[in-house]
Design an enzyme around this catalytic site. Structure first.
Site, PDB file in Angstrom:
ATOM      1  N   ASP A 102       3.375 -10.869  -2.560  1.00 15.82           N
ATOM      2  CA  ASP A 102       3.941  -9.875  -3.471  1.00 15.82           C
ATOM      3  C   ASP A 102       4.969  -9.020  -2.742  1.00 15.82           C
ATOM      4  O   ASP A 102       4.932  -8.901  -1.513  1.00 15.82           O
ATOM      5  CB  ASP A 102       2.828  -8.949  -3.999  1.00 15.82           C
ATOM      6  CG  ASP A 102       1.846  -9.687  -4.883  1.00 15.82           C
ATOM      7  OD1 ASP A 102       2.194 -10.769  -5.381  1.00 15.82           O
ATOM      8  OD2 ASP A 102       0.725  -9.167  -5.055  1.00 15.82           O
TER       9      ASP A 102
HETATM   10  N1  URA Z   1      -3.040 -11.574  -3.373  1.00 16.26           N
HETATM   11  C1  URA Z   1      -2.292 -10.589  -3.923  1.00 16.26           C
HETATM   12  O1  URA Z   1      -2.747  -9.894  -4.808  1.00 16.26           O
HETATM   13  N2  URA Z   1      -1.037 -10.415  -3.453  1.00 16.26           N
HETATM   14  C2  URA Z   1      -0.501 -11.152  -2.453  1.00 16.26           C
HETATM   15  O2  URA Z   1       0.659 -10.917  -2.063  1.00 16.26           O
HETATM   16  C3  URA Z   1      -1.279 -12.155  -1.900  1.00 16.26           C
HETATM   17  C4  URA Z   1      -2.554 -12.364  -2.371  1.00 16.26           C
END
Ligand code: URA
Length: 233
Positions: A102
């Site tokens: 993310d």
């Molecule tokens: N889980 C999430 O919520 N975000 C990420 O970036 C990776 C795993």
């Protein structure tokens, strides 16, 4: 392979720039200047000097990036793409992030142009483990930790068993799958919220702690082999 492709694949110049440099006598193949860059060469034995620089063709590149917050895991021209953190030559070599983090997640991201390996590493059948350090609020208790481990309903998916190191407001979670916002949604499912997320390992790769956020390095031959071995099992 054509000489101009060989040179362009290293990311040092475009094919057009190669042709121009060759006309100026700046492309040397096996000791002699070459005017026509469409000539076919043996990429395994050729010795090429481009504008005074010895260059070596590499089919694949493998990089470890310590992703900072604010960047997206895409290979496109977006100004927030993680590719902006790397020298342009890697974009020219068609490198891309293997999997997604993310925008606000930091830590280990593998960047490669080895499509077949990336595809295998992301294939569910290999169960490649990804470990994240997290902070959450409110803290989770033992019962919530256990629920996270056993699997929770995140709306469109019931999560596979995972490992969550401890109860409290920080810890490590290891997953073998990678659904959209998975960890954030898992914590929401048990009544908590992720406030910080950092990937510390991806399969056999562990984040190089000497890399500050935004820094990167090439993988060592041992690290590349460990990734290749992971997909053979
Ligand atoms: N889980 C999430 O919520 N975000 C990420 O970036 C990776 C795993």
């Amino acid at each position: 392979m054509r000489l101009d492709k060989y040179i362009a694949d290293t990311g040092i110049a475009s094919r057009k720039e190669c042709a121009k440099a060759a006309r100026a006598g700046l492309v040397i193949l096996n000791g002699a200047p070459v005017k026509d860059v469409s000539v076919h060469i043996d990429e395994n034995t050729a010795q090429v000097i481009y504008c005074g620089k010895n260059i070596q063709w590499q089919k694949y590149v493998y990089l470890m990036l310590n992703k900072p917050s604010g960047y997206i895991s895409s290979s496109d021209g977006d100004s927030r793409s993680i590719m902006r953190l790397l020298p342009e030559k890697y974009s020219k070599m068609d490198a891309f992030p293997c999997g997604r983090l993310d925008i606000d997640t930091v830590g280990l991201l593998l960047v490669t142009n080895d499509g077949p390996l990336a595809h295998e590493l992301l294939a569910p059948r290999h169960h490649v483990e990804k470990t994240y350090y997290y902070k959450c609020s409110p803290a989770i208790n033992e019962e919530q930790r256990k629920r996270l481990e056993d699997g929770v309903d995140i709306g469109d998916h019931f999560t596979k068993p995972s490992h969550v190191s401890c109860a409290g407001d920080e810890g490590e979670i290891t997953l073998t799958e990678g659904k959209f916002h998975q960890i954030k949604r898992m914590f929401e499912a048990v009544g908590s919220k992720i406030t910080y997320l950092r990937r510390v390992s991806f399969g056999p790769l562990t984040i190089d702690e000497s890399l500050s956020e935004g820094e990167w390095r090439e993988l060592t031959p041992e690290e590349i082999k460990s990734l290749q071995d992971k997909t053979k099992r």
